[in-house]
Scaffold this active site. Structure first.
Site, PDB file in Angstrom:
ATOM      1  N   TYR A 141     -13.631 -40.170  -7.423  1.00  0.00           N
ATOM      2  CA  TYR A 141     -13.635 -39.241  -6.304  1.00  0.00           C
ATOM      3  C   TYR A 141     -12.969 -37.986  -6.707  1.00  0.00           C
ATOM      4  O   TYR A 141     -13.329 -36.968  -5.854  1.00  0.00           O
ATOM      5  CB  TYR A 141     -12.623 -40.149  -5.164  1.00  0.00           C
ATOM      6  CG  TYR A 141     -13.326 -41.135  -4.660  1.00  0.00           C
ATOM      7  CD1 TYR A 141     -14.553 -41.628  -4.793  1.00  0.00           C
ATOM      8  CD2 TYR A 141     -12.504 -41.855  -3.517  1.00  0.00           C
ATOM      9  CE1 TYR A 141     -14.995 -42.767  -4.531  1.00  0.00           C
ATOM     10  CE2 TYR A 141     -13.112 -43.078  -3.120  1.00  0.00           C
ATOM     11  CZ  TYR A 141     -14.482 -43.416  -3.228  1.00  0.00           C
ATOM     12  OH  TYR A 141     -14.875 -44.462  -2.638  1.00  0.00           O
ATOM     13  N   LYS A 192     -14.842 -53.034 -13.923  1.00  0.00           N
ATOM     14  CA  LYS A 192     -16.168 -53.126 -14.323  1.00  0.00           C
ATOM     15  C   LYS A 192     -16.341 -52.981 -16.096  1.00  0.00           C
ATOM     16  O   LYS A 192     -16.947 -52.295 -16.235  1.00  0.00           O
ATOM     17  CB  LYS A 192     -17.323 -52.357 -13.490  1.00  0.00           C
ATOM     18  CG  LYS A 192     -18.728 -52.787 -13.623  1.00  0.00           C
ATOM     19  CD  LYS A 192     -18.953 -54.088 -12.831  1.00  0.00           C
ATOM     20  CE  LYS A 192     -20.159 -54.454 -12.965  1.00  0.00           C
ATOM     21  NZ  LYS A 192     -20.711 -55.789 -12.498  1.00  0.00           N
ATOM     22  N   ASP A 225     -17.592 -56.977  -8.786  1.00  0.00           N
ATOM     23  CA  ASP A 225     -18.604 -57.891  -8.009  1.00  0.00           C
ATOM     24  C   ASP A 225     -17.951 -59.042  -7.709  1.00  0.00           C
ATOM     25  O   ASP A 225     -18.264 -59.603  -6.600  1.00  0.00           O
ATOM     26  CB  ASP A 225     -19.932 -57.584  -8.670  1.00  0.00           C
ATOM     27  CG  ASP A 225     -19.879 -58.183 -10.188  1.00  0.00           C
ATOM     28  OD1 ASP A 225     -18.914 -57.817 -10.771  1.00  0.00           O
ATOM     29  OD2 ASP A 225     -21.068 -58.216 -10.833  1.00  0.00           O
ATOM     30  N   ASP A 249     -11.242 -48.540  -2.499  1.00  0.00           N
ATOM     31  CA  ASP A 249     -11.559 -48.323  -1.260  1.00  0.00           C
ATOM     32  C   ASP A 249     -12.501 -49.327  -0.626  1.00  0.00           C
ATOM     33  O   ASP A 249     -12.239 -49.613   0.760  1.00  0.00           O
ATOM     34  CB  ASP A 249     -12.578 -46.989  -1.451  1.00  0.00           C
ATOM     35  CG  ASP A 249     -12.815 -46.249  -0.081  1.00  0.00           C
ATOM     36  OD1 ASP A 249     -12.481 -46.549   0.899  1.00  0.00           O
ATOM     37  OD2 ASP A 249     -13.687 -45.007  -0.416  1.00  0.00           O
ATOM     38  N   ASP A 253     -11.107 -52.487   2.437  1.00  0.00           N
ATOM     39  CA  ASP A 253     -11.850 -52.557   3.561  1.00  0.00           C
ATOM     40  C   ASP A 253     -12.354 -54.102   4.009  1.00  0.00           C
ATOM     41  O   ASP A 253     -12.200 -54.446   4.965  1.00  0.00           O
ATOM     42  CB  ASP A 253     -13.013 -51.589   3.983  1.00  0.00           C
ATOM     43  CG  ASP A 253     -12.492 -50.398   4.629  1.00  0.00           C
ATOM     44  OD1 ASP A 253     -11.276 -50.014   4.443  1.00  0.00           O
ATOM     45  OD2 ASP A 253     -13.475 -49.640   5.146  1.00  0.00           O
TER      46      ASP A 253
END
Ligand code: NAD
Length: 367
Positions: A141, A192, A225, A249, A253
């Site tokens: 980001y 990852k 994942d 992020d 959620d």
């Protein structure tokens, strides 16, 4: 020692929900010998209306001089057509930046009484208590270079850069391990590493930090994942999860929805030890219900409880407050957003009344 709390209520339901948290803080002052000194400042649309800026310098100064900040919410239709540089959300991003908050803590706790509000099966979420620690100021980001460029053939390419340094990884790792110490002692680092070198490096640094400073705790690793899948398959396997800005992020959620209710979700954002943390509900300013005294104040009150734990190390008071919330829910009181058959609906300030009655040992006294 007095503890200075800056309340920045903001817009929409922000003032209503923070008012109930302030009542609780005052109750602790009057009945438990605490010394919370509450100050207020403007943020968001309310600040823009008054000063022409969503984050006035006075608010920044007061926040930096406080021990912790409690924020309501910002934004609303009234300010949507403003230039982006002065929109209410700029106030929120600005205060996070000014306080150098690099760690975002999002607990997903399911009170047994509300387990049926989740879209997942009761037994999967009942009693859930996990903590997601998201790196907040680095990663893709913020990484440079970034942008959209025109290519020689006239087509375009968009690009962002995923960057993490040793220091950035270790400081967020320490936050996660320190939290795990006070919980079940288990950290799962999510990356990852099989595809992205920057997160392979993240994993190496987490392993090194664990060996150097926290070898008494448990560290595991999971690809993002799989972590997303495991969060909905069997969320109770986790204690503390720590991850990058973007993965956090998304996963936070996802974890939030395990609890089924936006009105119950607190958060904390922390910076370097000794600097003020920012505590806020996850929800927004809910313009559709603002001013009606029907908002659920529990996300904000749970954020205050996080403040007691993480900024003030007041575990006993935080336990007392969370027990009071549990007993109000067990007694069947619900705001509209978490209403269930057979429960009694209460408004925002009535929920505050119920909590205070519960803190005083008798929920039925407020009925
Ligand atoms: P929202 O979270 O404000 O509302 C979504 C839905 O949840 C609405 O139906 C609302 O009534 C309900 N809701 C939210 N909080 C509730 C509570 N405490 N009790 C009962 N019901 C509650 O999200 P939105 O509608 O997408 O955004 C509204 C405004 O809030 C926008 O301006 C947005 O930019 C802003 N926003 C601010 C923050 C923040 O300040 N941290 C976060 C998200 C959105």
């Amino acid at each position: 020692m007095p503890k200075k709390i800056l309340v920045v209520a903001g817009d929409g339901i922000g003032p209503e929900v923070t008012a109930q948290a302030v009542r609780i803080a005052n109750w602790f002052n009057e009945h438990q010998g605490c010394d919370f000194v509450i100050e207020e400042a403007l943020i968001g649309g309310a600040a823009y209306d008054e000063t022409g800026h969503p984050l006035p310098q006075e608010t920044i100064d007061k926040a930096k001089a406080s021990d912790a900040v409690l924020l309501g919410a910002v934004g609303g239709p009234k300010w949507e057509s403003l230039d982006i540089s002065v929109r209410p959300e700029k106030g929120l991003l600005g205060i996070r930046k000014e306080l150098q908050l690099f760690a975002n803590l999002r607990p997903a706790i399911v009170f047994d009484e509300l387990a049926d509000a989740s879209t997942l099966k009761h037994e999967v979420v009942s009693g859930l208590d996990i903590m997601i620690v998201r790196e907040l100021t680095g990663g893709i980001y913020f990484g440079q270079p970034r942008g959209v460029e025109e290519l020689p053939d006239g087509s375009k390419k968009g690009f962002n850069t995923l960057v993490y340094t040793t220091e950035e990884i270790r400081r967020i790792g320490r936050v996660a391990f320190d939290l795990a110490k006070k919980r079940d002692g288990r950290v799962c680092s999510v990356d990852k590493a099989n595809v992205l070198e920057a997160t392979e490096f993240w994993r190496e640094e987490m392993i090194a930090l664990h060996q150097d400073e926290y070898s008494d705790l448990e560290l595991s690793h999971m690809y993002v994942d799989n972590a997303a899948m495991q969060l909905v398959r069997n969320p109770k396997q986790f204690d503390v999860m720590v991850t990058t800005n973007m993965f956090g992020d998304i996963l936070s959620d996802c974890a939030a929805m395990l609890t089924g209710s936006l009105g119950m979700l607190p958060s904390a954002s922390l910076g370097h030890p000794g600097t003020p943390g920012l505590y806020e509900p996850v929800h927004g300013s809910a313009p559709d219900i603002a001013g009606k005294d029907i908002a659920n104040p529990l996300a904000t009150i749970l954020s205050f409880s996080m403040m007691l734990r993480y900024s003030f190390d007041m575990q006993k008071q935080a336990d007392t407050l969370e027990d009071a919330i549990r007993s109000v829910l067990a007694a069947g009181y619900r705001t509209r957003d978490i209403m269930q058959d057979g429960a009694q609906e209460v408004g925002c300030s009535q929920m505050g009344d119920m909590l205070i009655a519960a803190l005083e040992g008798d929920v039925s006294a407020a009925a």
